[in-house]
Design an enzyme around this catalytic site. Structure first.
Site, short mmCIF file in Angstrom:
data_model
loop_
_atom_site.label_atom_id
_atom_site.label_comp_id
_atom_site.label_asym_id
_atom_site.label_seq_id
_atom_site.Cartn_x
_atom_site.Cartn_y
_atom_site.Cartn_z
CG PHE A 155 -0.27 0.38 2.52
CD1 PHE A 155 -0.05 1.71 2.86
CD2 PHE A 155 0.17 -0.60 3.39
CE1 PHE A 155 0.59 2.04 4.05
CE2 PHE A 155 0.80 -0.28 4.58
CZ PHE A 155 1.02 1.06 4.91
CE LYS A 179 -2.85 -8.09 -4.85
NZ LYS A 179 -3.39 -6.91 -4.16
CB SER A 232 4.52 -7.99 5.11
OG SER A 232 3.63 -8.94 4.60
CB CYS A 287 10.58 -0.55 3.14
SG CYS A 287 11.34 0.25 1.74
CD GLU A 389 7.76 -3.73 8.49
OE1 GLU A 389 7.31 -4.85 8.19
OE2 GLU A 389 8.21 -2.94 7.64
#
Ligand code: NAD
Length: 512
Positions: A155, A179, A232, A287, A389
């Site tokens: 996202f 996608k 992830s 990230c 995380e």
């Protein structure tokens, strides 16, 4: 702020056409800055995903045979239309992903740089030749496309991940099925229209919205050459398993937990400024966002005080408002997850030195998903907030005695995306570059994001497999090395070879 873009309908794009959602199930798309519903995202079925792969497979033979200059013409055009539509593309990201508008513009700008890099594919794709492997025999390596690649986006970087995958995949002659994340589909909706407007042939790029069902059908599909993901680590591992069983290529970038090390000679003003941008940019949902800050004893107290004071000045509000500093996190559930981590930190004995749980907000944003800058001190490496995380604007500060202790914390951690050091000492700098057990190292920068011409990716659990995005690495990933062995035959000699006069060098050439 008015929802000027709210009426946009999210649809799949297959074989050059927008496909009506018909009676597909949909999920609501909300603006995280306000909580308002702005659209609905179709949850495509495996059958729809298969149709997109079929369209890409049908388009592949003509696309791979399209002369390179013509293919490059499309890549140049992508660059131009992105420059012309930069503001609209950035607004799309600032709405559904709620990335602060200045960072959203930066993200689109970075993608334009990657597309510019993709314009050098004719050079990067050149193979090699070796002459004289044996008498009259030459060897050649051709970098050839593979077929249909499929890609899955997270996202938090709807534009950047498009840039990491698509221009290089199609520039090298492959076709693509993409996608987007159901949380941030607006960028790709607009981008796909632009790709269609420049006349990209039907089926070269296809977009299918939905969740894992869209992806899982690719594993067994013989037309799919490879799958790429940025997401992830559990998702990266799930895709690695599906693709591994079926022999598909993968490029899988996973999660992160980034350290920043502040040494006693760290330039303090720069350090604080960089942490604000790294830790709170995109509300901590990057990230390469700093998450754990290891600070040496000598400057610990001064650092903590200065960071808290500076963090209190961060203002929150609508991501499209240039006057605020930080937008919301992506969703209600992300907010809950981050709040839960704050509880865990407290329960495990860390000190909540700055509490972002109930930030001041403009009235229009009361229903948005906001968490203010949050700082834990007295954090130890074994606490969950230091290990896992959090992916929000939450910083953990750990006290260390020396650079070796900081390096040990980094190497003990199972993630290895990026790590930065702040120092003016070349011994520390070189030691850190050599020994920090991560894929990307920064010196006196808060976000060690390499340039588009260089590879991007972590190590350990931050990268599943070893293929990285960007630069020459990406060109290598989207191509295969095909080897040609070519004998030239002198027409005058033809017919003179018999079993008795075979040249020994020819025998050795065929060994294996
Ligand atoms: P996510 O893993 O939940 O989802 C990523 C994508 O995978 C989405 O499109 C989702 O629909 C799809 N997906 C989810 N489960 C799947 C499954 N089982 N099989 C196939 N597809 C599946 O990640 P997210 O929450 O969207 O993004 C945040 C994560 O991405 C963080 O962990 C962050 O560190 C990571 N990330 C990493 C990088 C990097 O460069 N390493 C960059 C950006 C984000």
């Amino acid at each position: 702020m008015s929802e000027v873009n709210s009426i946009i309908e999210i649809k799949n794009f297959i074989n050059g056409e927008w496909i009506s959602n018909g009676d597909l199930e949909t999920v609501q798309l909300k603006n995280p800055s306000t909580g308002e519903v702005i659209s609905n995202v179709p949850m495509s079925t495996p059958e729809i995903s298969e149709k997109a792969v079929q369209a890409a497979a049908d388009a592949y033979p003509a696309w791979r045979s399209t002369p390179l200059p013509k293919r490059m013409d499309y890549i140049f055009k992508i660059c131009t239309v992105m420059q012309e539509n930069l503001e609209e593309l950035a607004q799309a990201i600032a709405i559904d992903q709620a990335k602060h508008i200045s960072e959203a513009r930066g993200e689109v700008g970075r993608v334009i740089e990657i597309v510019q890099m993709a314009c050098s594919i004719p050079t990067l794709m050149q193979g090699e030749t070796i002459q004289g492997i044996a008498t009259n025999i030459n060897g050649r390596v051709i970098k050839a496309p593979l077929g249909v690649f499929c890609g899955v986006a997270p996202f938090n970087f709807p534009a950047l991940v498009f840039g990491w995958f698509i221009p290089i995949a199609i520039g090298t002659g492959n076709t693509f099925v993409y996608k987007p994340s159901t949380d941030s589909p607006l960028f790709m909706q607009k981008m796909m229209q632009l790709l269609s407007d420049i006349g990209l042939p039907n089926g070269v790029v296809n977009v299918v919205h939905g969740e894992r069902e869209v992806v899982e059908t690719w594993y067994e599909n013989d037309d799919v050459a490879g799958v790429c993901l940025v997401g992830s680590t559990p998702t990266a591992k799930a895709i690695a398993q599906g693709c591994g069983r079926n022999g598909k290529k993968t490029m899988l970038l996973g999660g992160a937990k980034n350290f920043l090390v502040a040494m006693e000679d760290a330039p303090m003003d720069l350090l604080i400024r960089e942490i604000l941008m790294s830790g709170y940019g995109s509300a901590g949902q990057r990230c390469l966002a700093v998450s754990n800050i290891a600070v040496v004893d000598e400057i610990y107290d001064e650092f903590v005080e200065r960071l808290i004071t500076a963090s209190k000045e961060i203002t929150l509000g609508d991501a499209r408002d240039p006057d605020i500093i930080m937008g919301p996190v992506i969703s209600e559930s992300a907010k809950e997850r981050i709040l839960n981590y704050i509880d865990i930190g407290l329960n495990q004995g860390a000190t909540l030195a700055l509490d972002g749980r109930n930030p001041d907000l403009p009235v229009a944003n009361k229903d948005g998903y906001f968490i203010g800058p949050t700082i834990f001190t007295d954090v130890t490496p074994c606490m969950q907030i230091a290990k896992e995380e959090i992916f929000g604007p939450v910083l953990s500060i750990l006290k260390v005695g020396c650079i070796d202790s900081a390096l040990k914390m980094i190497s003990d951690h199972d993630m290895g995306n990026g790590a930065c050091i702040f120092t003016q000492n070349t011994f520390y700098t070189e030691k850190f570059i050599n020994e920090a057990d991560v894929g990307m190292v920064g010196v006196n920068v808060g976000v060690c994001a390499p340039h588009p011409y260089l590879p991007f990716g972590g190590i350990k659990n931050s990268l599943v497999g070893n293929n990285k995005v960007q630069g020459k690495d990406a060109v290598d990933f989207f191509t295969q090395n095909k080897v040609a062995t070519v004998r030239t035959v002198d027409p005058m000699d033809n017919g003179s070879i018999t079993a008795k006069n075979i040249d020994p060098s020819v025998r050795s050439c065929v060994a294996g």
